[in-house]
Design an enzyme around this catalytic site. Structure first.
Site, PDB file in Angstrom:
ATOM      1  N   LYS A 170      12.004 -20.252  21.352  1.00 47.70           N
ATOM      2  CA  LYS A 170      12.877 -19.296  22.019  1.00 47.70           C
ATOM      3  C   LYS A 170      12.090 -18.038  22.407  1.00 47.70           C
ATOM      4  CE  LYS A 170      16.454 -21.921  21.015  1.00 47.70           C
ATOM      5  NZ  LYS A 170      17.129 -22.726  22.059  1.00 47.70           N
TER       6      LYS A 170
ATOM      7  N   HIS B 186      -2.116 -24.049  20.572  1.00 43.74           N
ATOM      8  CA  HIS B 186      -2.245 -25.513  20.680  1.00 43.74           C
ATOM      9  C   HIS B 186      -2.700 -25.971  22.065  1.00 43.74           C
ATOM     10  CE1 HIS B 186      -0.642 -26.152  16.743  1.00 43.74           C
ATOM     11  NE2 HIS B 186       0.547 -25.662  17.027  1.00 43.74           N
TER      12      HIS B 186
ATOM     13  N   ASP C 187      -0.653 -19.369  11.111  1.00 47.50           N
ATOM     14  CA  ASP C 187       0.475 -20.196  11.529  1.00 47.50           C
ATOM     15  C   ASP C 187       0.594 -21.387  10.578  1.00 47.50           C
ATOM     16  OD1 ASP C 187       1.838 -22.392  13.248  1.00 47.50           O
ATOM     17  OD2 ASP C 187       2.046 -20.615  14.507  1.00 47.50           O
TER      18      ASP C 187
ATOM     19  N   HIS D  30       1.006 -24.359  11.459  1.00 47.09           N
ATOM     20  CA  HIS D  30       0.321 -25.485  12.095  1.00 47.09           C
ATOM     21  C   HIS D  30      -1.143 -25.143  12.364  1.00 47.09           C
ATOM     22  CE1 HIS D  30       4.633 -25.874  13.188  1.00 47.09           C
ATOM     23  NE2 HIS D  30       4.414 -27.164  12.948  1.00 47.09           N
TER      24      HIS D  30
ATOM     25  N   ASP E  86       6.007 -19.283  11.621  1.00 53.53           N
ATOM     26  CA  ASP E  86       6.616 -20.492  11.074  1.00 53.53           C
ATOM     27  C   ASP E  86       6.106 -20.805   9.676  1.00 53.53           C
ATOM     28  OD1 ASP E  86       4.117 -21.080  11.968  1.00 53.53           O
ATOM     29  OD2 ASP E  86       4.696 -22.729  13.284  1.00 53.53           O
TER      30      ASP E  86
END
Length: 570
Positions: A26, A136, A171, A173, A259
């Protein structure tokens, strides 16, 4: 706490984009963060700037021309056609072709590049771009909700001024896109703290340490579910201390993906807001130029809370702000407690339970102790103007109106593959040419397929499996190999068929072509502007490109003139 000059980049349009109603990413979270910063009266304490949006040509400093051109053209209506039924550029469900995707990317990348430039010019100590941190994105494809890798573009901007840059990723990830971009260099050290084990993107083990000159300059700290603040600090702080001691970075880029917070929709760590922000506080104390970027984070209200608090940390006022939220446009979103906090949950810390965290910390520190002292690099004064400006080659429209030859050059594949798209950007014709390109359905892969039929076959496999961030499922991405070492760029002389004798193939791409020649009469090097096609004191780029960047031989020109005279005499 000592004061720092802080610059904050924000574009009011960034919150207007949407990946889709059901998509977890978002962009509105940047708008909510900005509202909280305004409510806490932090804006007057910073330089608040709106960055110039990154152009397509700027994005090609890292990404391929073909991919950037695709992003500038793709819409929800033509996505299936331009991605070849979802097999190129946007593979899987993670990266939808939403309306305004290119504008969104230009805002994100423009903010990070401008922040890096301001930081390196010495005008600020800490620069912030919460719209950045899309770690990414790959050189020629989107991945994990990321389309353009603004982090790589920002680091490349920094490397024009400083010898070494440290990239830290907190992060949840793995920061695979940034690591992959600098995997073979010792001028950028990447350090990623992330969840590993059947988790997107499926990379980032302790054994991923770089290659060639970059061996040892990629460090990964794989974590398990449920890590808490104290456990995170116990590995973060000693590893960062050792990196700074050995690598001695001139600048630091910190990706603050949220996250990794407790309760994130896609995350599985258990950090509180203060635990996450302690990384920012710790790096700030090092007194090294610092670029703070956003990243992941899918529980929107927690993302806004944390980035607001970390902005306060950058300003050094985190102990002065009231944790009870002031009134703001999104006040009702933060119920029922209405506080600036992200508490931890009752998750079990799997890192402490099996003692794996101690082993990972010891291994990481051992790898760092094996590194040689900080690598040196020869630096020169950064040019204050571009090569084109120095030689008098301005924008095509500065030289005069675009004529038929310019448009022909922009539409013609100059070296079969890569340079066609670059010519469009040089002549600012990408939008004008987009329609004709879609009508003719020309694409470099189409040309590549035709070339395959004439030349010897080469290995094209399904490629390294990619993982979907949304579903966790694996899928194949078609990938061309060069000796088993990943992607290669067409037209740069690194293709598997580069050793063949086929005309037009295997030729290295020429980025600069000198127009200077040795004059035996003057016994010095001179810039023969007229022979290079100079007109009114400016070089004629079109004439140079027609001749492949070379000039016609003077004796040839004289012979042509003699032939013409002979015909007239006859």
């Amino acid at each position: 706490m000592s004061k720092r000059r802080v610059t904050y980049y924000y574009d009011p349009d960034v919150g207007s984009f949407t990946y889709g109603l059901s998509h977890p990413m978002k962009p509105q979270r940047m708008r909510i963060t900005h509202e909280l910063l305004t409510a806490y009266d932090m804006l007057p304490k910073m330089h608040v700037l709106r960055a110039k949006r990154a152009s397509a040509e700027t994005m090609t400093r890292f990404h391929t021309d073909e991919y950037v051109n695709f992003l500038s053209r793709v819409t929800p209506e033509n996505a299936q056609q331009l991605t070849y039924q979802g097999t190129r550029f946007l593979v899987g469900e993670d990266n939808p072709a939403f309306d305004g995707v290119f504008e969104f990317c230009s805002i994100s990348a423009g903010g990070s590049i401008a922040a890096a430039h301001r930081l390196m010019s010495g005008q600020t100590d800490i620069a912030i771009n919460w719209a950045g941190g899309l770690h990414h994105a790959k050189k020629r494809e989107a991945s994990g909700f990321c389309y353009i890798n603004d982090i790589v573009l920002a680091i490349l901007e920094m490397l024009r001024t400083v010898p070494r840059v440290l990239y830290i990723d907190i992060d949840c990830h793995h920061g695979d896109g940034v690591e992959e971009a600098f995997y073979t260099t010792n001028r950028v050290m990447t350090c990623s703290f992330h969840k590993f084990g059947e988790y997107f993107p499926g990379t980032g083990t302790l054994d991923d340490r770089g290659r060639g000159k970059g061996r040892g300059y990629a460090l990964n700290v794989p974590l398990k579910d449920g890590i808490t603040d104290e456990a995170y600090k116990s590995v973060f702080q000693p590893v960062i201390d050792k990196i700074i001691e050995v690598f001695q970075p001139s600048a630091i880029v910190l990706q603050c993906g949220a996250d990794s917070l407790s309760g994130d929709k896609l995350g599985c760590l258990n950090l509180t807001m203060q635990g996450h922000a302690s990384c920012v506080q710790y790096i700030r104390k090092k007194n090294i130029p610092l670029l703070l970027l956003g990243g992941g984070g899918y529980t929107v209200k927690n993302v806004a809370r944390t980035w607001t608090y970390e902005t306060a940390c950058a300003l050094g006022i985190e102990n002065d702000i009231d944790l009870n939220l002031p009134w703001n446009e999104y006040f009702e979103w933060f119920g029922p407690r209405y506080r600036l906090e992200v508490p931890e949950s009752n998750m079990e810390d799997m890192n402490v339970k099996d003692g794996s965290l101690d082993r990972i910390r010891e291994t990481a520190l051992r790898y760092l102790s094996e590194l040689r002292p900080a690598p040196s690099v020869g630096l020169q004064d950064v040019p204050r103007e571009s090569v084109g400006e120095h030689l008098g080659v301005g924008d095509a429209y500065e030289q005069g109106p675009v004529d038929e030859l310019d448009e022909t050059l922009a539409r013609t594949p100059l070296n079969r593959f890569h340079t066609q798209e670059h010519a469009k950007f040089v002549y600012n014709l990408q939008e004008k040419v987009a329609q004709s390109d879609s009508d003719s359905e020309y694409d470099s892969d189409t040309s590549l397929a035709r070339t395959r039929s004439r030349g010897p076959s080469r290995n094209v496999r399904s490629g390294k499996k990619r993982m979907s961030l949304l579903t966790g499922e694996y899928y194949d991405v078609p990938r061309l190999e060069e000796g088993g070492n990943g992607y290669y760029d067409l037209g740069c002389g690194h293709e598997p068929w580069a050793s063949n004798d086929l005309p037009g193939l295997g030729t290295k791409r020429r980025f600069f072509q000198s127009a200077s020649r040795w004059d035996p009469a003057l016994e010095r090097t001179v810039l023969e502007r007229e022979r290079a096609g100079a007109r009114n004191g400016r070089l004629d780029v079109a004439a140079l490109m027609v001749n492949g960047g070379a000039e016609r031989d003077r004796s040839t020109d004289l012979g042509d003139e003699m032939d013409i005279d002979t015909e007239e005499d006859g």
